[in-house]
Design an enzyme around this catalytic site. Structure first.
Site, PDB file in Angstrom:
ATOM      1  N   ALA A 189     -57.919 -52.552  72.421  1.00 50.92           N
ATOM      2  CA  ALA A 189     -58.997 -52.164  73.332  1.00 50.92           C
ATOM      3  C   ALA A 189     -60.308 -52.497  72.601  1.00 50.92           C
ATOM      4  CB  ALA A 189     -58.885 -50.681  73.659  1.00 50.92           C
ATOM      5  N   GLY A 210     -60.556 -51.632  68.744  1.00 52.52           N
ATOM      6  CA  GLY A 210     -59.614 -52.430  67.964  1.00 52.52           C
ATOM      7  C   GLY A 210     -60.033 -53.888  67.909  1.00 52.52           C
ATOM      8  N   ARG A 226     -49.703 -53.808  72.830  1.00 50.44           N
ATOM      9  CA  ARG A 226     -48.533 -53.553  73.678  1.00 50.44           C
ATOM     10  C   ARG A 226     -48.506 -54.546  74.838  1.00 50.44           C
ATOM     11  NH1 ARG A 226     -48.351 -47.704  76.244  1.00 50.44           N
ATOM     12  NH2 ARG A 226     -50.289 -48.512  77.131  1.00 50.44           N
ATOM     13  N   LYS A 268     -55.293 -44.681  71.254  1.00 43.29           N
ATOM     14  CA  LYS A 268     -55.838 -43.381  71.575  1.00 43.29           C
ATOM     15  C   LYS A 268     -55.202 -42.326  70.670  1.00 43.29           C
ATOM     16  CE  LYS A 268     -56.833 -40.945  75.894  1.00 43.29           C
ATOM     17  NZ  LYS A 268     -56.260 -39.639  75.578  1.00 43.29           N
ATOM     18  N   ASN A 293     -59.563 -41.414  66.312  1.00 43.98           N
ATOM     19  CA  ASN A 293     -60.220 -40.130  66.048  1.00 43.98           C
ATOM     20  C   ASN A 293     -59.177 -39.017  65.972  1.00 43.98           C
ATOM     21  OD1 ASN A 293     -62.917 -39.729  65.479  1.00 43.98           O
ATOM     22  ND2 ASN A 293     -63.558 -40.112  67.594  1.00 43.98           N
ATOM     23  N   SER A 335     -67.183 -44.402  62.273  1.00 46.48           N
ATOM     24  CA  SER A 335     -68.301 -44.017  63.142  1.00 46.48           C
ATOM     25  C   SER A 335     -69.254 -45.178  63.350  1.00 46.48           C
ATOM     26  CB  SER A 335     -69.086 -42.846  62.548  1.00 46.48           C
ATOM     27  OG  SER A 335     -70.206 -42.570  63.384  1.00 46.48           O
ATOM     28  N   GLY A 336     -69.808 -45.220  64.537  1.00 47.53           N
ATOM     29  CA  GLY A 336     -70.779 -46.255  64.867  1.00 47.53           C
ATOM     30  C   GLY A 336     -70.506 -46.853  66.234  1.00 47.53           C
ATOM     31  N   LYS A 385     -64.922 -37.127  59.024  1.00 46.75           N
ATOM     32  CA  LYS A 385     -65.382 -37.733  60.276  1.00 46.75           C
ATOM     33  C   LYS A 385     -65.607 -36.640  61.333  1.00 46.75           C
ATOM     34  CE  LYS A 385     -66.295 -40.713  63.576  1.00 46.75           C
ATOM     35  NZ  LYS A 385     -65.709 -40.374  64.821  1.00 46.75           N
ATOM     36  N   HIS A 390     -68.789 -34.929  60.519  1.00 45.82           N
ATOM     37  CA  HIS A 390     -69.853 -35.864  60.910  1.00 45.82           C
ATOM     38  C   HIS A 390     -70.172 -35.691  62.392  1.00 45.82           C
ATOM     39  CE1 HIS A 390     -70.975 -39.575  63.009  1.00 45.82           C
ATOM     40  NE2 HIS A 390     -71.653 -39.925  61.941  1.00 45.82           N
ATOM     41  N   ASN A 391     -69.139 -35.639  63.216  1.00 43.84           N
ATOM     42  CA  ASN A 391     -69.375 -35.504  64.651  1.00 43.84           C
ATOM     43  C   ASN A 391     -69.970 -34.144  64.998  1.00 43.84           C
ATOM     44  OD1 ASN A 391     -68.071 -37.971  64.604  1.00 43.84           O
ATOM     45  ND2 ASN A 391     -66.911 -37.586  66.462  1.00 43.84           N
ATOM     46  N   GLU A 419     -73.479 -34.389  64.254  1.00 44.85           N
ATOM     47  CA  GLU A 419     -74.072 -35.219  65.319  1.00 44.85           C
ATOM     48  C   GLU A 419     -74.382 -34.363  66.559  1.00 44.85           C
ATOM     49  OE1 GLU A 419     -71.734 -38.821  66.176  1.00 44.85           O
ATOM     50  OE2 GLU A 419     -71.903 -38.317  68.292  1.00 44.85           O
ATOM     51  N   ARG A 453     -73.505 -27.443  75.332  1.00 44.63           N
ATOM     52  CA  ARG A 453     -72.898 -28.424  76.234  1.00 44.63           C
ATOM     53  C   ARG A 453     -71.983 -27.715  77.234  1.00 44.63           C
ATOM     54  NH1 ARG A 453     -71.286 -34.105  73.237  1.00 44.63           N
ATOM     55  NH2 ARG A 453     -73.055 -34.187  71.805  1.00 44.63           N
ATOM     56  N   HIS A 485     -61.020   1.147  56.836  1.00 46.15           N
ATOM     57  CA  HIS A 485     -60.871  -0.201  56.278  1.00 46.15           C
ATOM     58  C   HIS A 485     -61.385  -0.309  54.842  1.00 46.15           C
ATOM     59  CE1 HIS A 485     -59.191  -1.869  59.856  1.00 46.15           C
ATOM     60  NE2 HIS A 485     -60.228  -1.517  60.600  1.00 46.15           N
TER      61      HIS A 485
HETATM   62  P1  2AM Z   1     -52.333 -51.482  76.250  1.00 49.74           P
HETATM   63  O1  2AM Z   1     -53.371 -52.545  76.318  1.00 49.74           O
HETATM   64  O2  2AM Z   1     -50.942 -52.050  76.298  1.00 49.74           O
HETATM   65  O3  2AM Z   1     -52.532 -50.382  77.246  1.00 49.74           O
HETATM   66  C1  2AM Z   1     -56.238 -48.198  73.871  1.00 49.74           C
HETATM   67  O4  2AM Z   1     -55.643 -47.478  74.906  1.00 49.74           O
HETATM   68  C2  2AM Z   1     -55.257 -49.153  73.245  1.00 49.74           C
HETATM   69  O5  2AM Z   1     -54.114 -48.440  72.799  1.00 49.74           O
HETATM   70  C3  2AM Z   1     -54.765 -50.236  74.155  1.00 49.74           C
HETATM   71  O6  2AM Z   1     -54.754 -51.425  73.421  1.00 49.74           O
HETATM   72  C4  2AM Z   1     -53.375 -49.783  74.537  1.00 49.74           C
HETATM   73  O7  2AM Z   1     -52.455 -50.821  74.803  1.00 49.74           O
HETATM   74  C5  2AM Z   1     -52.934 -49.090  73.298  1.00 49.74           C
HETATM   75  N1  2AM Z   1     -51.925 -48.071  73.548  1.00 49.74           N
HETATM   76  C6  2AM Z   1     -52.086 -46.903  74.213  1.00 49.74           C
HETATM   77  N2  2AM Z   1     -50.955 -46.187  74.219  1.00 49.74           N
HETATM   78  C7  2AM Z   1     -50.049 -46.915  73.543  1.00 49.74           C
HETATM   79  C8  2AM Z   1     -48.692 -46.710  73.190  1.00 49.74           C
HETATM   80  N3  2AM Z   1     -48.051 -45.575  73.542  1.00 49.74           N
HETATM   81  N4  2AM Z   1     -48.073 -47.668  72.505  1.00 49.74           N
HETATM   82  C9  2AM Z   1     -48.716 -48.796  72.162  1.00 49.74           C
HETATM   83  N5  2AM Z   1     -50.012 -49.054  72.454  1.00 49.74           N
HETATM   84  C10 2AM Z   1     -50.657 -48.124  73.128  1.00 49.74           C
END
Ligand code: 2AM
Length: 478
Positions: A11, A14, A33, A75, A102, A128-129, A183, A186-187, A190, A288, A453
């Site tokens: 994604a 990555g 995948r 994720k 994260n 981060s960034g 990290k 850090h958040n 932030e 928030r 106590h």
């Molecule tokens: P995808 O393109 O096949 O959906 C962000 O969601 C990234 O994580 C995407 O590249 C997604 O691949 C990958 N991803 C999410 N869940 C996954 C899983 N269970 N196995 C492999 N890749 C996964």
């Protein structure tokens, strides 16, 4: 096998990280995948460096030089575990799995332990960034074994942001979950920074009567001084922006319900577990969540508030200067609290984290990057055992110089009915730390009264209990 490193999960984060490695001369194996994403990346950016597109997990692993370095960018949560389960059986002793998501540091600790037992290094890395940082240089916070950093560190140092003095914004934070923990904090910091800036804006708008465009100018000026930071800079940009559809200030057409993904909340949850008072971060998270309670806010809109006139032009300018002092002082407190949490985590989990190094790698690439962090770095570098940032001479002098204005701003906010939970909590923390005696003595008395106590005394060692229901004599309970 000829790839220096591999990235699976293509994604935006990555892909950008993979491109960053490739642009620095590393050969990068790619895997996703859904293979269409791998193909699209090579199609669009293949000319930026050396990529090896792999269709299967086996092909991907075979493309990596040993010890293999395999970055997972999926994720956080179940997907991370699924991908680890897929790849771990294909790896050999000494190989390194890097989780750049994260992740919660407790998950990272669990994964590190499981993989260590199989001879595989697992490195949880905080990055981060945002998307831009991943491509052009993020701040990178790797945990894991010192041995894994020997293999991975040189690559990370190449792709990380560089501070103004050229230092790479990455360092080995400490074992297992240390990187993801730092990290997380850090958040949290932030969140606190953003809340304090929001309060400054709110005061300038409601108390001083400035327009968003005028406030943008004020922030731009502040950004040339000690508040110089990425967040102040983008705040000025957001405030200066006009909505194309309505011609109104952008900030006036956005729904005022802030969202969150959870790292701020984690920071506070863990701080509660560790017993560290991070009141500024907690107030930011609560602010928030309060903003998101639309129904509750609508039901409360008619509650009475004070009737106070907006300041005149001459007073407004002086008030803005005081708000700068209050913002800066509150910011010192936020960082004091955040670094306290890192110190506490480091002690609890035996991470031996170098706080000066943490400040150093936050100087570039990340969302809280700021001139201010250079000061924190030098405070910890000159005294690594500093009990608190507030015990640094320069910071205590500055906060001392700011405190009258800080108090005045909080008092004005109260008079005008403008909520400043961040400024107020920071000031309360400062005053509580300063206090010779705290009313905690009374709290102890109450606890002893209703629950036996026990309490300790100021003049003698030991634990004591007063016979509240009887003759009120005191007994030693040791
Ligand atoms: P995808 O393109 O096949 O959906 C962000 O969601 C990234 O994580 C995407 O590249 C997604 O691949 C990958 N991803 C999410 N869940 C996954 C899983 N269970 N196995 C492999 N890749 C996964």
């Amino acid at each position: 096998a000829s790839a220096d490193i591999g990235v699976t999960g293509l994604a935006v984060m990555g892909s950008n990280l993979a491109r960053n490695f490739a642009r620095h001369g590393f050969t990068v194996a790619l895997h996703n995948r859904t293979t269409a994403k791998t193909d699209a990346l090579v199609e669009e950016h293949g000319d930026e460096g050396n990529f090896i597109a792999a269709r299967t997990a086996e092909e991907f692993v075979a493309a990596l030089e040993r010890p293999r370095r395999l970055v997972i960018m999926v994720k956080a949560g179940e997907a991370t575990d699924a991908v680890i389960q897929e790849f771990a059986p294909l790896l050999e002793s000494g190989d390194v799995i890097i989780d750049g998501g994260n992740a919660h540091f407790a998950d990272t600790r669990r994964r590190e332990k499981e993989l260590r037992e199989r001879g595989i290094h697992f490195v949880g890395v905080g990055i981060s960034g945002g998307e831009e940082g991943a491509l052009n240089g993020p701040s990178i916070m790797p945990g894991g074994s010192a041995e894994s950093y020997e293999s991975l560190g040189p690559l990370l140092e190449r792709i990380a942001a560089k501070a103004k003095d050229g230092t790479p914004c990455t360092t080995h934070i400490g074992p297992d979950g240390a990187g993801h923990f730092v990290k997380m904090v850090h958040n949290g910091i932030e969140y606190a920074d953003m809340q304090l800036i929001a309060e400054a804006y709110h005061l300038l708008r409601e108390v001083a009567g400035y327009s968003p465009a005028q406030i943008a100018e004020i922030f731009t000026t502040w950004n040339t001084g000690r508040l110089d930071s990425y967040l102040i800079e983008i705040t000025a940009q957001v405030l200066a922006h006009t909505d194309a559809a309505t011609g109104k200030p952008f900030v006036d057409v956005v729904a005022d319900q802030a969202e969150q993904k959870g790292t701020g909340r984690w920071t506070v949850q863990i701080a509660l577990d560790l017993g560290v008072p991070v009141s500024g971060i907690a107030e930011a998270v609560f602010a928030r969540s309060l903003s998101g309670h639309g129904g509750l806010r609508a039901a409360s809109r008619d509650l009475p508030g004070p009737s106070v006139a907006t300041l005149g032009e001459a007073e407004a300018a002086a008030f803005a200067d005081r708000v700068e002092q209050a913002l800066y002082a509150s910011k010192i407190v936020s960082y004091t609290q955040g670094f306290h949490q890192i110190q506490a985590g480091s002690e609890t989990y035996d991470w031996d984290i170098d706080l000066g190094a943490v400040a150093s790698i936050w100087r570039g690439g990340c969302i809280i990057r700021a001139a201010f962090l250079d000061r924190i770095r030098s405070a910890y570098d000159s005294r690594p055992d500093l009990p608190s940032l507030l015990s640094d001479k320069q910071f205590s002098d500055e906060i001392g110089a700011a405190q009258d204005d800080w108090r005045s701003v909080v008092a004005t906010a109260v008079e005008h009915g403008v909520p400043t939970p961040g400024f107020s909590a920071a000031l309360a923390y400062y005053d509580a730390l300063r206090a010779e005696r705290l009313p905690a003595a009374l709290t102890q008395g109450q606890r002893d009264y209703f629950g036996a106590h026990t309490y300790r005394r100021t003049d003698r060692e030991g634990s004591f209990h007063t016979l509240w229901g009887g003759d009120r004599s005191e007994v030693s309970t040791d």
